[in-house]
Design a protein around this motif. Structure first.
Motif, PDB file in Angstrom:
ATOM      1  N   VAL A  65      15.924  -7.739   0.939  1.00 16.64           N
ATOM      2  CA  VAL A  65      15.501  -9.139   0.902  1.00 16.64           C
ATOM      3  C   VAL A  65      14.922  -9.558   2.248  1.00 16.64           C
ATOM      4  O   VAL A  65      13.820 -10.124   2.312  1.00 16.64           O
ATOM      5  CB  VAL A  65      16.671 -10.067   0.498  1.00 16.64           C
ATOM      6  N   ARG A  66      15.643  -9.270   3.330  1.00 15.38           N
ATOM      7  CA  ARG A  66      15.137  -9.657   4.653  1.00 15.38           C
ATOM      8  C   ARG A  66      13.872  -8.883   5.015  1.00 15.38           C
ATOM      9  O   ARG A  66      12.930  -9.446   5.576  1.00 15.38           O
ATOM     10  CB  ARG A  66      16.220  -9.478   5.718  1.00 15.38           C
ATOM     11  N   TYR A 108      -2.827  -7.244   3.334  1.00 16.67           N
ATOM     12  CA  TYR A 108      -1.676  -6.655   4.024  1.00 16.67           C
ATOM     13  C   TYR A 108      -0.362  -7.221   3.501  1.00 16.67           C
ATOM     14  O   TYR A 108       0.610  -6.482   3.339  1.00 16.67           O
ATOM     15  CB  TYR A 108      -1.771  -6.883   5.538  1.00 16.67           C
ATOM     16  N   ALA A 109      -0.310  -8.517   3.243  1.00 14.96           N
ATOM     17  CA  ALA A 109       0.923  -9.135   2.734  1.00 14.96           C
ATOM     18  C   ALA A 109       1.313  -8.508   1.399  1.00 14.96           C
ATOM     19  O   ALA A 109       2.482  -8.143   1.187  1.00 14.96           O
ATOM     20  CB  ALA A 109       0.743 -10.650   2.593  1.00 14.96           C
ATOM     21  N   VAL A 110       0.353  -8.346   0.518  1.00 14.16           N
ATOM     22  CA  VAL A 110       0.631  -7.783  -0.811  1.00 14.16           C
ATOM     23  C   VAL A 110       1.005  -6.308  -0.709  1.00 14.16           C
ATOM     24  O   VAL A 110       1.978  -5.857  -1.326  1.00 14.16           O
ATOM     25  CB  VAL A 110      -0.584  -7.999  -1.738  1.00 14.16           C
ATOM     26  N   VAL A 111       0.251  -5.540   0.066  1.00 14.64           N
ATOM     27  CA  VAL A 111       0.512  -4.100   0.187  1.00 14.64           C
ATOM     28  C   VAL A 111       1.855  -3.832   0.861  1.00 14.64           C
ATOM     29  O   VAL A 111       2.622  -2.974   0.414  1.00 14.64           O
ATOM     30  CB  VAL A 111      -0.640  -3.396   0.937  1.00 14.64           C
ATOM     31  N   GLU A 112       2.156  -4.554   1.939  1.00 12.06           N
ATOM     32  CA  GLU A 112       3.415  -4.306   2.651  1.00 12.06           C
ATOM     33  C   GLU A 112       4.617  -4.664   1.788  1.00 12.06           C
ATOM     34  O   GLU A 112       5.607  -3.945   1.774  1.00 12.06           O
ATOM     35  CB  GLU A 112       3.427  -5.069   3.968  1.00 12.06           C
ATOM     36  N   LEU A 117       8.898  -2.749  -2.114  1.00 12.32           N
ATOM     37  CA  LEU A 117       9.546  -2.883  -3.421  1.00 12.32           C
ATOM     38  C   LEU A 117       9.424  -1.604  -4.241  1.00 12.32           C
ATOM     39  O   LEU A 117      10.397  -1.183  -4.895  1.00 12.32           O
ATOM     40  CB  LEU A 117       8.974  -4.075  -4.185  1.00 12.32           C
ATOM     41  N   LEU A 118       8.264  -0.979  -4.213  1.00 11.28           N
ATOM     42  CA  LEU A 118       8.106   0.291  -4.927  1.00 11.28           C
ATOM     43  C   LEU A 118       9.097   1.332  -4.421  1.00 11.28           C
ATOM     44  O   LEU A 118       9.730   2.039  -5.202  1.00 11.28           O
ATOM     45  CB  LEU A 118       6.675   0.818  -4.762  1.00 11.28           C
ATOM     46  N   GLU A 119       9.235   1.402  -3.100  1.00  9.69           N
ATOM     47  CA  GLU A 119      10.077   2.423  -2.493  1.00  9.69           C
ATOM     48  C   GLU A 119      11.574   2.123  -2.635  1.00  9.69           C
ATOM     49  O   GLU A 119      12.350   2.969  -3.062  1.00  9.69           O
ATOM     50  CB  GLU A 119       9.704   2.544  -1.016  1.00  9.69           C
ATOM     51  N   LYS A 120      11.985   0.907  -2.278  1.00  9.67           N
ATOM     52  CA  LYS A 120      13.420   0.581  -2.194  1.00  9.67           C
ATOM     53  C   LYS A 120      14.018   0.101  -3.511  1.00  9.67           C
ATOM     54  O   LYS A 120      15.203   0.286  -3.739  1.00  9.67           O
ATOM     55  CB  LYS A 120      13.657  -0.481  -1.119  1.00  9.67           C
ATOM     56  N   THR A 124       9.962   4.587  -6.075  1.00 12.89           N
ATOM     57  CA  THR A 124       8.656   5.202  -6.300  1.00 12.89           C
ATOM     58  C   THR A 124       7.918   5.263  -4.962  1.00 12.89           C
ATOM     59  O   THR A 124       7.793   4.257  -4.291  1.00 12.89           O
ATOM     60  CB  THR A 124       7.829   4.358  -7.297  1.00 12.89           C
ATOM     61  N   ASP A 125       7.452   6.454  -4.635  1.00  8.78           N
ATOM     62  CA  ASP A 125       6.701   6.616  -3.388  1.00  8.78           C
ATOM     63  C   ASP A 125       5.214   6.720  -3.693  1.00  8.78           C
ATOM     64  O   ASP A 125       4.766   7.663  -4.336  1.00  8.78           O
ATOM     65  CB  ASP A 125       7.181   7.858  -2.643  1.00  8.78           C
ATOM     66  N   VAL A 126       4.466   5.723  -3.263  1.00  6.34           N
ATOM     67  CA  VAL A 126       3.004   5.766  -3.365  1.00  6.34           C
ATOM     68  C   VAL A 126       2.510   5.952  -1.936  1.00  6.34           C
ATOM     69  O   VAL A 126       2.229   4.987  -1.228  1.00  6.34           O
ATOM     70  CB  VAL A 126       2.440   4.475  -4.009  1.00  6.34           C
ATOM     71  N   SER A 127       2.433   7.208  -1.514  1.00  3.75           N
ATOM     72  CA  SER A 127       2.161   7.513  -0.110  1.00  3.75           C
ATOM     73  C   SER A 127       0.797   6.996   0.362  1.00  3.75           C
ATOM     74  O   SER A 127       0.618   6.750   1.553  1.00  3.75           O
ATOM     75  CB  SER A 127       2.292   9.008   0.158  1.00  3.75           C
TER      76      SER A 127
END
Length: 163
Positions: A65-66, A108-112, A117-120, A124-127
């Protein structure tokens, strides 16, 4: 004219990118942690080459969350002053450069946030999302499209963009 749009867009990008990382750092402190801005090596994803990049890094790992707050609002809040300037700027060249950089910071806001969220959350890892080619390639494409759009608009209107 296209050269002015390109140069100003790149110069604003440099300032906006720095503001984006500073906002990350401020948010790291705002969510109750500590951190610093570091220059870190960033290996390219598709070429055997390493570049260096600024990065705001928390002293301790943040919960999802943080970290989501830091990841999304760092670039988003850096975009707010540029978006506010769009209200007052009337000349096409600086307007185009500012608009391109607002789009880049929202990207950048959307991608970061999406990468986190994908990873944690979804494991899912989208490298691709963390490669320098993508993180600098998309902003470069946004600037190129902006330069092209301003040039085409100027040509269609049959006049030059004012100096």
């Amino acid at each position: 004219m296209w050269l002015r749009v390109l140069i100003l867009s790149v110069l604003v990008f440099v300032a906006a990118f720095g503001a984006h990382e500073v906002m990350h750092l401020l948010l790291i402190y705002a969510v109750g942690s500590q951190g610093s801005i570091v220059v870190r090596p960033w290996p390219m994803g598709y070429v055997n080459l390493t570049i260096y990049a600024l990065h705001a890094q928390p002293a301790q790992e943040l919960d999802v969350v943080r970290q989501s707050i830091v990841n999304f609002f760092g670039p988003f809040l850096a975009a707010v002053p540029l978006a506010a300037l769009l209200w007052y700027v009337r000349e096409p060249v600086p307007f185009a450069a500012l608009a391109a950089n607002v789009v880049i910071l929202v990207f950048y806001a959307v991608v970061e946030l999406g990468d986190l969220l994908l990873e944690k959350v979804w494991n899912t890892d989208v490298s691709l999302l963390t490669t320098p080619e993508f993180n600098y390639g998309v902003p470069l494409a946004v600037i190129a499209i902006t330069v092209l759009a301003v040039s085409v608009t100027s040509a269609i209107q049959g006049r030059r963009i004012p100096e």
